[in-house]
Design an enzyme around this catalytic site. Structure first.
Site, mmCIF file in Angstrom:
data_model
loop_
_atom_site.group_PDB
_atom_site.id
_atom_site.type_symbol
_atom_site.label_atom_id
_atom_site.label_comp_id
_atom_site.label_asym_id
_atom_site.label_seq_id
_atom_site.Cartn_x
_atom_site.Cartn_y
_atom_site.Cartn_z
ATOM 1 N N SER A 57 -1.469 -5.024 -0.366
ATOM 2 C CA SER A 57 -2.375 -4.253 -1.212
ATOM 3 C C SER A 57 -1.724 -2.924 -1.571
ATOM 4 O O SER A 57 -1.275 -2.192 -0.696
ATOM 5 C CB SER A 57 -3.696 -3.995 -0.488
ATOM 6 O OG SER A 57 -4.441 -5.178 -0.347
ATOM 7 N N HIS A 59 -8.993 0.350 -3.089
ATOM 8 C CA HIS A 59 -9.540 -0.055 -1.795
ATOM 9 C C HIS A 59 -8.675 0.439 -0.642
ATOM 10 O O HIS A 59 -9.155 0.567 0.478
ATOM 11 C CB HIS A 59 -9.779 -1.571 -1.727
ATOM 12 C CG HIS A 59 -8.563 -2.430 -1.594
ATOM 13 N ND1 HIS A 59 -7.980 -3.081 -2.655
ATOM 14 C CD2 HIS A 59 -7.840 -2.786 -0.507
ATOM 15 C CE1 HIS A 59 -6.954 -3.797 -2.234
ATOM 16 N NE2 HIS A 59 -6.843 -3.629 -0.931
ATOM 17 N N ASP A 90 -8.225 -1.520 -9.748
ATOM 18 C CA ASP A 90 -8.115 -1.220 -8.315
ATOM 19 C C ASP A 90 -6.924 -0.301 -8.037
ATOM 20 O O ASP A 90 -5.874 -0.740 -7.558
ATOM 21 C CB ASP A 90 -7.993 -2.521 -7.533
ATOM 22 C CG ASP A 90 -8.213 -2.350 -6.037
ATOM 23 O OD1 ASP A 90 -8.246 -1.190 -5.571
ATOM 24 O OD2 ASP A 90 -8.353 -3.358 -5.332
#
Length: 734
Positions: free
Chosen positions: A655, A87, A223
């Site tokens: 992240s 992402h 991810d």
């Protein structure tokens, strides 16, 4: 170092406070040796603080980068290979995608260096060193100074200091306040600008579970994405050039394929974005009872419309993939935040902490003279600011989620710059805006935006009181019978800003004419009315209140560190390098529910729904599962690990952060938090706050067995740290 910094050194926590535990905190890496090393080693860490942060030799910090300024990444090979989340790389992947070559849907893998794809504007920033410059920054600052005068003096001090900072010409200097401006730290940074896409799994792996599973546990998402940092032939930062060479880093992370077990020590290193751990009770109440409900309601309406279009139109699905994900991410986080504070009685705990703080303050005459009334005044200011803050959130969501209004805002901002710089600057500013808008319009659908506008206009004008909107905007609303559909239809039918061609033609007119046309175009007219009303009735009023809040928040922060001197304080996240540590551990979010520490590929197959955009599974991955063809990446029980959780304190910006084991080896890739723990930005609770990570073995498995890109794995250094520990433990048992 200031007196209150010594309050960081402590051994125990208070019973009634929101105390930092062994797993709470976002710590500055250069202070670990002073503040945290002993505790970290007691929890199981096998390396030293100097192995984590060192300016004289390569250390863990030299493998960690701020990826694009919005995520974290880590270098995992001697050839500049960089790992981050799928992402985080999503927009880059999207920009290289088309209906004919859909890398979002199909994945992308460069089988050689020539196939790696450049990404203009994408950067990777290393931290060279960190320095405490509090004394220099606050020189001459006096208690009670006007906030503007204080800020001006601090800025002057910092600017005067910068030329004397030792750095190379290709390095930069960044200064950030900590503890609400009671301390200042300087960061010397080194930014690389040639970052190329190397690999990404299809969204059916990298975004598996999509919005349904977002912020949730159990999770089964791969991810991750791979990039490579390139440098000039001298190894230094350089703009993109075909003959640039892969970066040779000072340090890269070895990768452990021994896996994780319950209670394993873990660290997460990265650039967390923002937290507000030291708010007073009314500040927390304003967030969970005012701001979060406002933002959730606006995004809920927008997301339902966008989702409907994306399910019906493949082109719109590509155009809106990143925007939808970004919008949904905040929407679901705020829902979890509200629920988490309620479930953990976060407000009650905050009030209990304030009661203990007040009791201690009143029992200390010296501190009472300094800080009496500060907390009560601060809480009163948050109550006073409440209606304006909520109105501002509604306005921000309206102008963010209706893209035409954001286009209007960009145009108005450009014209304000021309007004400031003079008419002769119009051509230059116009070309810069058109360059930006060309890329934006590639991912824009007027029919989607128009329906979003219908819903949000109705919601905004029916919820926000007219005194916060302003007369001119409300007059336009009444001219259209107070109807979102009528208002939106008229604006979108007549505006000159709904496509790039129209936008370009509109600006391709003399500046003098443009000045008049912006008042006639229905989109810019409405946007100006909304903007003027917001500035006059909300922003200007709230700004004065916020200045008072900022001043008292800083004083209250200092007061807490002196009054509650047994508490360990860490600075709120502000996108600077931090390290957090904890242990692999499950949790129980509610009665009769207990979550385990990890998930496997079996769970992916249990969720599999053929053709579903969230839970489809690629045929090759199903085949690998059927054949149990996991290579050397499977667990000892023969299963393929996918994700795991631990008690590391993380937030947005983390992240893509590496999850490291006790030896500093990479064991996972941080990408999310559990829904029950999203409130950790304002209310950390070690009982339920967990971060979610992709198991690095799943990453390697996808690269090697699924993508057939083993040449990338061959670049990495795979290690077996537990192989040394197990025989020793077995000898002891014998």
């Amino acid at each position: 170092m200031l007196r209150f910094v010594k309050g960081l050194l402590f051994a125990s926590c208070l019973l009634l406070q929101q105390a930092a535990s062994a797993t709470e905190g976002m710590w500055l890496p250069q202070l670990l040796g002073q503040l945290n090393e002993k505790e970290m080693k007691a929890m199981g860490m096998k390396i030293s603080a100097a192995d984590i942060y060192n300016v004289n030799r390569g250390s863990l910090k030299d493998a960690i980068v701020s990826f694009g300024g919005f995520c974290t990444g880590e270098v995992i090979s001697s050839q500049g290979l960089l790992l981050t989340n799928h992402h985080c790389g999503y927009r880059s992947i999207q920009q290289h995608s088309s209906v004919g070559s859909n890398y979002l849907a199909d994945g992308f893998w460069a089988m050689n260096r020539q196939q790696e794809l450049p990404n203009p504007g994408l950067t990777a920033t290393f931290i060279v060193r960190i320095e405490d410059i509090t004394k220099q920054a606050l020189a001459g600052v006096q208690n009670g100074m006007d906030e503007k005068d204080r800020a001006a003096l601090i800025n002057k001090n910092i600017e005067a200091l910068k030329p004397s900072i030792k750095k190379e010409a290709y390095q930069d200097v960044l200064v950030k306040p900590m503890f609400e401006g009671n301390q200042y730290f300087l960061f010397v940074t080194q930014t690389y600008k040639d970052i190329r896409l190397v690999g990404a799994p299809p969204s059916s792996i990298g975004k598996f579970g999509a919005d349904t599973d977002n912020w949730m546990w159990p999770r089964h998402t791969g991810d991750f994405s791979l990039f490579r940092i390139y440098a000039g032939k001298d190894g230094l930062p350089a703009e993109y050039a075909a003959d640039n060479v892969p970066l040779s880093p000072k340090h890269f992370l070895p990768i452990s394929i021994d896996g994780i077990e319950k209670n394993d020590f873990t660290m997460v290193f990265g650039f967390p974005g923002r937290t507000n751990e030291y708010l007073p009770s009314e500040g927390m109440r304003l967030i969970v009872e005012g701001q979060d409900p406002a933002r959730v309601s606006m995004r809920d309406a927008a997301l339902k419309i966008i989702d409907g279009f994306m399910r019906e139109d493949e082109q719109i699905k590509i155009q809106y993939a990143a925007k939808y994900a970004s919008t949904a991410n905040g929407w679901k986080k705020w829902i979890g935040e509200m629920q988490g504070v309620e479930r953990t009685k976060g407000l009650d705990r905050k009030v209990a902490y304030e009661t203990e703080y007040t009791k201690r303050l009143n029992n200390n005459n010296a501190l009472k003279q300094l800080y009496a009334g500060v907390l009560d005044s601060l809480n009163a200011l948050y109550i006073k600011a409440g209606p304006y803050v909520v109105a501002q959130d509604y306005y921000n969501e309206l102008t963010r989620n209706i893209e035409l209004f954001s286009f209007s805002n960009r145009l108005l901002n450009m014209l304000n710059k021309v007004k400031k710089d003079g008419p002769d600057s119009y051509t230059e500013h116009k070309e810069l805006l058109l360059k930006t808008m060309k890329g934006i319009f590639q991912d824009y659908s007027m029919k989607v935006d128009q329906q979003v506008a219908v819903a949000l206009l109705d919601l905004y004008f029916s919820t926000v009181k007219s005194r916060y909107i302003g007369g001119e905007a409300y007059q336009i609303w009444m001219e259209n019978n107070k109807d979102g559909k009528m208002t939106a239809n008229k604006i979108f039918a007549l505006t000159a800003l709904s496509s790039y061609e129209k936008f370009e033609a509109f600006l391709d007119q003399p500046y003098e004419k443009i000045q008049n046309l912006v008042y006639q175009d229905p989109a810019t007219r409405f946007m100006m009315a909304l903007r003027n009303g917001f500035v006059e009735n909300v922003y200007n009023v709230n700004k004065d209140i916020q200045d008072e809040i900022d001043q008292l928040q800083r004083v209250y922060m200092k007061a807490q560190m002196e009054v509650m001197n047994e508490r360990r304080f860490y600075p709120d996240a502000n996108s600077t390098m931090r390290i957090t540590y904890g242990k692999v551990d499950g949790y129980s979010p509610r009665d009769a529910v207990q979550y385990n520490i990890s998930t496997t590929l079996e769970g992916v197959m249990e969720k599999y729904k053929p053709g579903d955009y969230e839970f489809d599974v690629p045929g090759k991955l199903r085949d690998l599962y059927r054949d149990k063809d996991y290579g050397p990446y499977k667990r000892s029980d023969g299963k393929m690990p996918v994700c795991f959780i631990a008690s590391n304190h993380t937030t947005g910006g983390n992240s893509g952060s590496p999850a490291l084991d006790a030896y500093g080896n990479l064991v996972g890739l941080n990408f999310d938090r559990t829904w029950e723990g999203t409130m950790s930005d304002i209310n950390y609770d070690a009982k339920i706050c967990r971060n979610i990570m992709v198991d690095i073995r799943y990453v390697l498995f996808i690269i090697d067995k699924y993508a057939g890109a083993k040449h990338l794995v061959d670049e990495m250094k795979l290690v077996h740290p537990k192989a040394k520990v197990r025989p020793m433990m077995e000898r002891k048992r014998a």
